[in-house]
Write a protein that holds these residues in place. Structure first.
Motif, PDB file in Angstrom:
ATOM      1  N   LEU A   1      -3.094 -14.549  17.741  1.00  0.00           N
ATOM      2  CA  LEU A   1      -2.732 -14.520  16.320  1.00  0.00           C
ATOM      3  C   LEU A   1      -1.902 -13.275  15.991  1.00  0.00           C
ATOM      4  N   VAL A   2      -2.243 -12.155  16.595  1.00  0.00           N
ATOM      5  CA  VAL A   2      -1.475 -10.925  16.379  1.00  0.00           C
ATOM      6  C   VAL A   2      -0.068 -11.081  16.937  1.00  0.00           C
ATOM      7  N   SER A   3       0.072 -11.744  18.071  1.00  0.00           N
ATOM      8  CA  SER A   3       1.409 -11.941  18.654  1.00  0.00           C
ATOM      9  C   SER A   3       2.279 -12.835  17.777  1.00  0.00           C
ATOM     10  N   LYS A   4       1.654 -13.643  16.942  1.00  0.00           N
ATOM     11  CA  LYS A   4       2.405 -14.500  16.013  1.00  0.00           C
ATOM     12  C   LYS A   4       2.684 -13.799  14.684  1.00  0.00           C
ATOM     13  N   GLY A   5       2.261 -12.523  14.585  1.00  0.00           N
ATOM     14  CA  GLY A   5       2.606 -11.728  13.398  1.00  0.00           C
ATOM     15  C   GLY A   5       1.459 -11.485  12.444  1.00  0.00           C
ATOM     16  N   LEU A   6       0.263 -11.954  12.755  1.00  0.00           N
ATOM     17  CA  LEU A   6      -0.878 -11.774  11.867  1.00  0.00           C
ATOM     18  C   LEU A   6      -1.427 -10.354  12.009  1.00  0.00           C
ATOM     19  N   GLU A   7      -1.686  -9.700  10.878  1.00  0.00           N
ATOM     20  CA  GLU A   7      -2.264  -8.361  10.875  1.00  0.00           C
ATOM     21  C   GLU A   7      -3.417  -8.338   9.886  1.00  0.00           C
ATOM     22  N   GLN A   8      -4.420  -7.557  10.196  1.00  0.00           N
ATOM     23  CA  GLN A   8      -5.545  -7.416   9.279  1.00  0.00           C
ATOM     24  C   GLN A   8      -5.182  -6.372   8.237  1.00  0.00           C
ATOM     25  N   VAL A   9      -5.523  -6.645   6.960  1.00  0.00           N
ATOM     26  CA  VAL A   9      -5.306  -5.671   5.892  1.00  0.00           C
ATOM     27  C   VAL A   9      -6.379  -4.598   6.057  1.00  0.00           C
ATOM     28  N   ASP A  10      -5.939  -3.365   6.151  1.00  0.00           N
ATOM     29  CA  ASP A  10      -6.851  -2.263   6.447  1.00  0.00           C
ATOM     30  C   ASP A  10      -7.493  -1.746   5.160  1.00  0.00           C
ATOM     31  N   ILE A  11      -8.645  -2.312   4.812  1.00  0.00           N
ATOM     32  CA  ILE A  11      -9.431  -1.877   3.658  1.00  0.00           C
ATOM     33  C   ILE A  11     -10.873  -1.763   4.122  1.00  0.00           C
ATOM     34  N   LYS A  12     -11.511  -0.676   3.705  1.00  0.00           N
ATOM     35  CA  LYS A  12     -12.914  -0.485   4.092  1.00  0.00           C
ATOM     36  C   LYS A  12     -13.687   0.097   2.918  1.00  0.00           C
ATOM     37  N   ALA A  13     -14.985   0.090   3.027  1.00  0.00           N
ATOM     38  CA  ALA A  13     -15.836   0.646   1.987  1.00  0.00           C
ATOM     39  C   ALA A  13     -15.492   2.120   1.783  1.00  0.00           C
ATOM     40  N   GLY A  14     -15.431   2.519   0.521  1.00  0.00           N
ATOM     41  CA  GLY A  14     -15.096   3.901   0.179  1.00  0.00           C
ATOM     42  C   GLY A  14     -13.653   4.083  -0.244  1.00  0.00           C
ATOM     43  N   ASP A  15     -12.757   3.095   0.038  1.00  0.00           N
ATOM     44  CA  ASP A  15     -11.358   3.175  -0.391  1.00  0.00           C
ATOM     45  C   ASP A  15     -11.258   2.932  -1.885  1.00  0.00           C
ATOM     46  N   VAL A  16     -10.235   3.480  -2.502  1.00  0.00           N
ATOM     47  CA  VAL A  16      -9.976   3.238  -3.918  1.00  0.00           C
ATOM     48  C   VAL A  16      -9.494   1.803  -4.071  1.00  0.00           C
ATOM     49  N   PHE A  17     -10.015   1.093  -5.081  1.00  0.00           N
ATOM     50  CA  PHE A  17      -9.645  -0.304  -5.293  1.00  0.00           C
ATOM     51  C   PHE A  17      -8.220  -0.380  -5.836  1.00  0.00           C
ATOM     52  N   ASP A  18      -7.420  -1.238  -5.227  1.00  0.00           N
ATOM     53  CA  ASP A  18      -6.053  -1.507  -5.675  1.00  0.00           C
ATOM     54  C   ASP A  18      -5.897  -3.017  -5.753  1.00  0.00           C
ATOM     55  N   ALA A  19      -5.667  -3.528  -6.963  1.00  0.00           N
ATOM     56  CA  ALA A  19      -5.584  -4.983  -7.176  1.00  0.00           C
ATOM     57  C   ALA A  19      -4.389  -5.611  -6.465  1.00  0.00           C
ATOM     58  N   ASP A  20      -3.436  -4.803  -6.040  1.00  0.00           N
ATOM     59  CA  ASP A  20      -2.283  -5.343  -5.311  1.00  0.00           C
ATOM     60  C   ASP A  20      -2.629  -5.694  -3.871  1.00  0.00           C
TER      61      ASP A  20
END
Length: 189
Positions: A127-146
């Motif tokens: 899946l990564v080779s086809k261009g899929l990337e995980q959105v890097d968000i974890k607990a403790g990050d500031v919330f951004d609705a975007d």
């Protein structure tokens, strides 16, 4: 007296012929001026028609260039996101694998764990080779609705988690620069 009349008639005739010549010359001059004016008018009209046709040609050429640029951009975008539907359909399978890995890691069967890890890693790398990337968000990050979707708000466990992400319920993924599934998070209030 006859001779005098002849001279008189002759001078009248000369005057008459001179008047005729003058009238003919003036008529010829007027006709030449009209023809010249008509030629100038036709030439001006042709120049105006030529200018109009040049303008139409330039506009059509510019419109065609814009069309080419737009279709090229659309084609590139299409190639870039052609896998989007397939990758989106695979995301629930990837989520199931994540949950399965948590449960299998609790078991004592090391061979089963290694086999499932191999399959899981192979699926992720494909899946990564086809261009899929995980959105890097974890607990403790500031919330951004975007970049994340808030499912609910809970009282913040600590004062430093107010307005921040408390827990990530579902991972988010992006294809290139476009987010195809927003991460679902819980926010502290």
């Amino acid at each position: 007296m006859k001779i005098k009349n002849i001279f008189k008639n002759k001078s009248e005739m000369d005057t008459e012929s001179t008047n005729k010549e003058v009238i003919e010359n003036e008529t010829e001059n007027v006709v030449n001026e009209i023809e010249t004016a008509e030629e100038l008018s036709i030439e001006a009209k042709l120049e105006e028609d030529l200018a109009n046709e040049k303008d139409k040609f330039l506009r059509l050429f510019a419109e065609f260039e814009n069309f080419k640029k737009r279709t090229t951009k659309e084609r590139i975008d299409l190639f870039r996101t052609a896998n989007q539907e397939v990758l989106q359909a695979m995301l629930p399978v990837l989520d199931d694998f994540d949950r399965a890995m948590v449960q299998i890691s609790k078991s004592e069967d090391e061979i089963l764990l290694k086999g499932v890890e191999l399959i899981y890693e192979k699926l992720k790398s494909t899946l990564v080779s086809k261009g899929l990337e995980q959105v890097d968000i974890k607990a403790g990050d500031v919330f951004d609705a975007d970049f994340a979707e808030a499912i609910t708000q809970i009282p913040a466990p600590s004062p430093d988690l107010k307005g921040k992400i408390v827990d990530v319920i579902e991972k988010g993924y992006k294809l290139g620069d476009k987010i195809i599934r927003f991460p679902k998070v819980v926010i502290g209030q």
